[in-house]
Write a protein that holds these residues in place. Structure first.
Motif, short mmCIF file in Angstrom:
data_model
loop_
_atom_site.label_atom_id
_atom_site.label_comp_id
_atom_site.label_asym_id
_atom_site.label_seq_id
_atom_site.Cartn_x
_atom_site.Cartn_y
_atom_site.Cartn_z
N ALA A 111 0.82 -1.21 0.00
CA ALA A 111 0.00 0.00 0.00
C ALA A 111 0.85 1.26 0.00
CB ALA A 111 -0.90 -0.01 1.23
N VAL A 112 0.32 2.30 -0.64
CA VAL A 112 1.00 3.59 -0.79
C VAL A 112 1.46 4.13 0.57
CG1 VAL A 112 0.55 6.03 -1.32
CG2 VAL A 112 -0.17 4.24 -2.91
N LEU A 113 0.53 4.18 1.54
CA LEU A 113 0.86 4.84 2.81
C LEU A 113 1.97 4.09 3.56
CD1 LEU A 113 -2.78 5.86 3.84
CD2 LEU A 113 -1.07 7.21 2.63
N GLU A 114 1.91 2.74 3.50
CA GLU A 114 2.95 1.96 4.21
C GLU A 114 4.30 2.12 3.53
OE1 GLU A 114 1.27 -1.93 3.81
OE2 GLU A 114 -0.54 -1.35 4.91
N ILE A 115 4.31 1.97 2.21
CA ILE A 115 5.59 2.03 1.46
C ILE A 115 6.21 3.43 1.60
CG2 ILE A 115 6.58 1.98 -0.88
CD1 ILE A 115 6.07 -0.81 0.14
N ALA A 116 5.36 4.47 1.52
CA ALA A 116 5.89 5.83 1.62
C ALA A 116 6.60 6.01 2.97
CB ALA A 116 4.76 6.85 1.48
N GLU A 117 5.98 5.47 4.03
CA GLU A 117 6.57 5.61 5.36
C GLU A 117 7.91 4.85 5.44
OE1 GLU A 117 5.35 4.67 9.95
OE2 GLU A 117 3.74 4.81 8.46
N GLN A 118 7.89 3.62 4.91
CA GLN A 118 9.13 2.81 4.93
C GLN A 118 10.26 3.51 4.17
OE1 GLN A 118 8.27 -1.09 3.33
NE2 GLN A 118 6.59 -1.40 4.77
N LEU A 119 9.93 4.10 3.03
CA LEU A 119 10.97 4.74 2.20
C LEU A 119 11.50 6.01 2.87
CD1 LEU A 119 9.42 4.34 -1.38
CD2 LEU A 119 11.25 2.98 -0.34
N THR A 120 10.58 6.77 3.49
CA THR A 120 10.99 8.02 4.13
C THR A 120 11.93 7.75 5.30
OG1 THR A 120 8.76 8.77 3.63
CG2 THR A 120 10.05 10.20 5.04
N ARG A 121 11.63 6.63 6.01
CA ARG A 121 12.48 6.31 7.17
C ARG A 121 13.71 5.52 6.76
NH1 ARG A 121 7.99 4.26 11.16
NH2 ARG A 121 8.42 2.45 9.91
#
Length: 735
Positions: free
Chosen positions: A536-546
């Motif tokens: 999912a967009v929201l999960e992947i975005a968080e993983q990539l940002t961190r």
């Protein structure tokens, strides 16, 4: 046959012939209501009593309802719960494999008596797994034995072809066969739609004979003859419907639209910083020739992603404005409407500021109309349309509302055709004083025969050349499970591109918010990966940002965001402020940011071939080469990985759309084009039967030219009326 037996009429409700209970199942589960419907429910395949159906293929059919023909190898009753529970286990074999059947409780007595070793029978049930073995639990069965002592009768019985029908849990194939037996006598009444000259000229058997042979063939040659004939019926009747629509359209009046010499179009062409490709020039000429006639243009413009369709459409719109008319462009989403508006006003420069300070004398106003616009802007746009001040309007379905009135609507351009319903297109067309010209654009390449079948009432133009300056896109599959270091390298590549001043997309199959909780999916045998919800967009975005893309300016974009937020993210991405956009497929169509050079598609196996091709077209739009990485956890031997390899191997959208079609059933393709209507193609395969469709189109065009109302062909009229019930009418209207 006994003469006084009741022969059901073809349009008679099946309740009369088969009783209410069976008729209800046929109607609800299989969509069959009359004797004619049932006669057109053809067998999927045929089993021979002399040879056994392959059990080896069942591993691919977990959770499917299957019908198999096999012989009982052994049967034993086991007890459990201290003798209180009974279980009958029967092993069947067909030479290619073995399969276990289980029956429990009181249900063991009858099968124990019937299924003695050596018995051959037809079995139907749902394929399941137990202790890593395939099994059918409580299958229905029909013994295939004969009491005939006469050897000839026994031989005839052994060689008989058994039709296996598409069935459902509540009605097994052999029960459907018995229902067909009950209505088969009425096949004699079937009206033959093919003109006799055509049928004889092509060596096709009569319809009544075809229906008898498809359901109760004596030989394999019977099946072939019947199939050939029934394919022709489907292709021909559909093509006649389309030919009549083309003929009717050619009778409608329209205002010819010719560009004024030294007008808006000439001014626009003069300031173009590049020359049009040969393809763009050819297609533009076809469109301008159509616009100059006094009946409405109906043209489908197919173009590869990035082949310059928008430029061709814009020049057509300018030609219409030149001739005093207005043009409307209908886009499927607000993001896309805003983007078209931005790019068209940029391309036109001061020509898009007609009547404004600093605007060109020859210019016109280009307005945007979407559902989320504020009231004042909306009121102004509506005013500009009704007075004719705005020559070009770009919008979403908001254009279709009753309040929207045009001064003189001359051309409707529909972008991404398959996203619009029939009613929407007609509502917009009805806003012209006379029917406006119509240009339909799609970036999904459609094989020729599908175009003939689905868009058969439109003339087709194809743009298959990429404009100069477009860069090649390299595509690679990233096997995240087998080779995790490949995924690590993928994120490094994204970082490198961003550090070189470029931008990146990361696409995920789902959003990942509360409304998006994944539904329980049946586990597929293909891979464990299927069992987890799509990324999912929201999960992947968080993983990539961190993690791997920390500090790069990662933002998200998806369909459930507030329109203003969506527009803001898109604007900042286009301006280069946002470096990495993690999005759903909202970016699939038309989003144009030439500075984006890399796209990573997560769970790429969850997307269709054509969709992946569409997505990939968002990168490599500038002078720097594009890179598309297809991330998948599927194992190498899986069909899903084969699909991804096909996408990586070619940039030819037409080639990919053929692969896509061969892998999916045609019904899905036509279903998409028919807004969910069950495909009427039961026998015809759009790709394999290319020749039949092309020949049927020629014959249909000839027949309709000679006799548009089909007065001399009552049989064809009847077949056409049956095809064109309201749903089919709508599908054809959709064009």
């Amino acid at each position: 046959m006994v003469c006084n037996e009741h022969v059901p009429a073809l349009d008679e409700d099946l309740k009369k012939t088969l009783g209410p209970a069976t008729a209800k199942v046929l109607a609800e589960q299989l969509g069959l209501h009359t004797a004619l419907d049932l006669l057109h429910h053809y067998p999927r395949r045929y089993a021979e009593r002399g040879e056994l159906t392959s059990l080896a293929e069942l591993a691919d059919q977990i959770d499917e309802h299957v019908t198999v023909v096999a012989q009982v190898a052994d049967a034993r009753v086991l007890t459990f719960n201290g003798g209180r529970g009974k279980r009958l286990e029967v092993t069947i074999t067909d030479g290619s494999g073995r399969l276990q059947l289980v029956f429990f409780g009181a249900g063991v007595h009858k099968p124990h008596k019937d299924l003695l070793p050596g018995t051959r029978a037809m079995f139907a049930g749902k394929v399941g797994m137990f202790n890593r073995k395939l099994q059918l639990s409580h299958p229905a069965y029909e013994p295939l034995s004969t009491d005939a002592s006469d050897r000839d009768a026994a031989t005839a019985f052994a060689n008989q072809l058994i039709p296996i029908y598409p069935a459902c849990a509540k009605l097994e194939s052999w029960k459907i066969a018995k229902c067909v037996d009950a209505v088969l006598p009425s096949a004699q009444e079937a009206v033959d739609p093919l003109p006799p000259a055509l049928r004889e000229g092509r060596g096709l058997i009569p319809l009544t004979e075809a229906l008898l042979k498809i359901h109760r063939p004596g030989t394999k040659a019977d099946i072939e003859d019947a199939r050939q004939r029934l394919k022709w019926d489907e292709a021909f009747v559909l093509q006649v419907a389309l030919a009549r629509r083309r003929h009717a359209d050619s009778q409608l009046p329209a205002v010819p639209r010719r560009p004024a010499p030294a007008g808006l179009l000439d001014s626009f062409d003069a300031k173009l910083p590049f020359t049009l490709t040969e393809g763009q020039q050819t297609v533009s000429k076809e469109i301008f020739d159509d616009l100059a006639t006094s009946h409405p243009m109906h043209r489908l413009l197919q173009g590869e992603v990035g082949s310059g369709k928008t430029m061709v459409a814009l020049r057509a719109m300018l030609a219409v404005v030149d001739s005093g008319g207005q043009a409307a462009m209908l886009a499927p989403t607000e993001v896309l409407a805003q983007q078209h508006h931005r790019s068209i006003t940029e391309m036109m420069g001061e020509l898009a500021e007609g009547g404004m300070l600093g605007g060109s004398d020859q210019g016109t106003k280009v307005v945007l109309l979407t559902g989320s616009m504020g009231m004042p802007a909306r009121r102004q746009a509506l005013l500009d349309l009704v007075t004719g001040e705005a020559g070009i309007v770009i919008g979403t379905h908001a254009l279709i509302e009753d309040k929207v009135q045009f001064h003189d609507l001359g051309l409707v351009v529909v972008d991404e055709q398959h996203r619009f319903g029939v009613e929407q297109r007609d509502a917009l067309r009805s806003k012209g004083k006379q029917p406006p010209h119509l240009l339909v654009m799609t970036a999904t390449p459609i094989p020729r025969t599908v175009a003939m079948t689905v868009f058969g009432d439109l003339e087709t133009s194809v743009l298959d050349q990429l404009p100069a300056g477009r860069s090649p896109i390299a595509t690679h599959v990233v096997p995240a499970k087998d080779k995790p270091h490949f995924l690590t390298r993928a994120w490094e590549r994204v970082r490198e591109e961003v550090e070189n001043g470029h931008q990146a997309y990361v696409v995920c199959p789902r959003i990942g918010d509360a409304e998006d909780e994944p539904k329980k999916k049946k586990a597929s045998a293909e891979d464990e990966a299927e069992k987890r919800p799509p990324l999912a967009v929201l999960e992947i975005a968080e993983q990539l940002t961190r993690g791997p893309l920390a500090g790069l300016g990662v933002e998200v974009l998806h369909g459930r965001m507030d329109p203003a937020d969506k527009d803001d993210v898109m604007r900042r991405f286009a301006a280069g402020e946002v470096k990495v956009l993690v999005a759903t497929t909202v970016i699939e169509v038309g989003v144009n940011v030439p500075n984006s050079t890399v796209m990573v598609i997560m769970d790429a196996d969850r997307f269709g071939v054509s969709q992946l091709h569409q997505l990939r077209g968002r990168v490599g739009r500038g002078s720097a080469p594009g890179l598309c990485l297809l991330v998948s956890e599927m194992h190498e031997a899986s069909p899903a990985r084969a699909r991804l390899a096909a996408v990586a191997a070619t940039l030819d959208g037409f080639e990919l759309s053929r692969i896509d079609l061969e892998q999916r059933r045609e019904g899905d393709v036509l279903g998409q084009a028919q807004s969910g209507v069950r495909s009427s193609l039961r026998m015809l395969a759009v790709i394999e039967d290319e020749e039949v469709i092309a020949q049927a189109r020629e014959e249909a065009t000839r027949v309709v030219a000679e006799d548009p109302e089909l007065e001399r062909l009552p049989g064809l009229r009847t077949a056409l009326d049956a095809l064109l019930d309201t749903e089919r009418e709508q599908y054809l209207e959709k064009g």
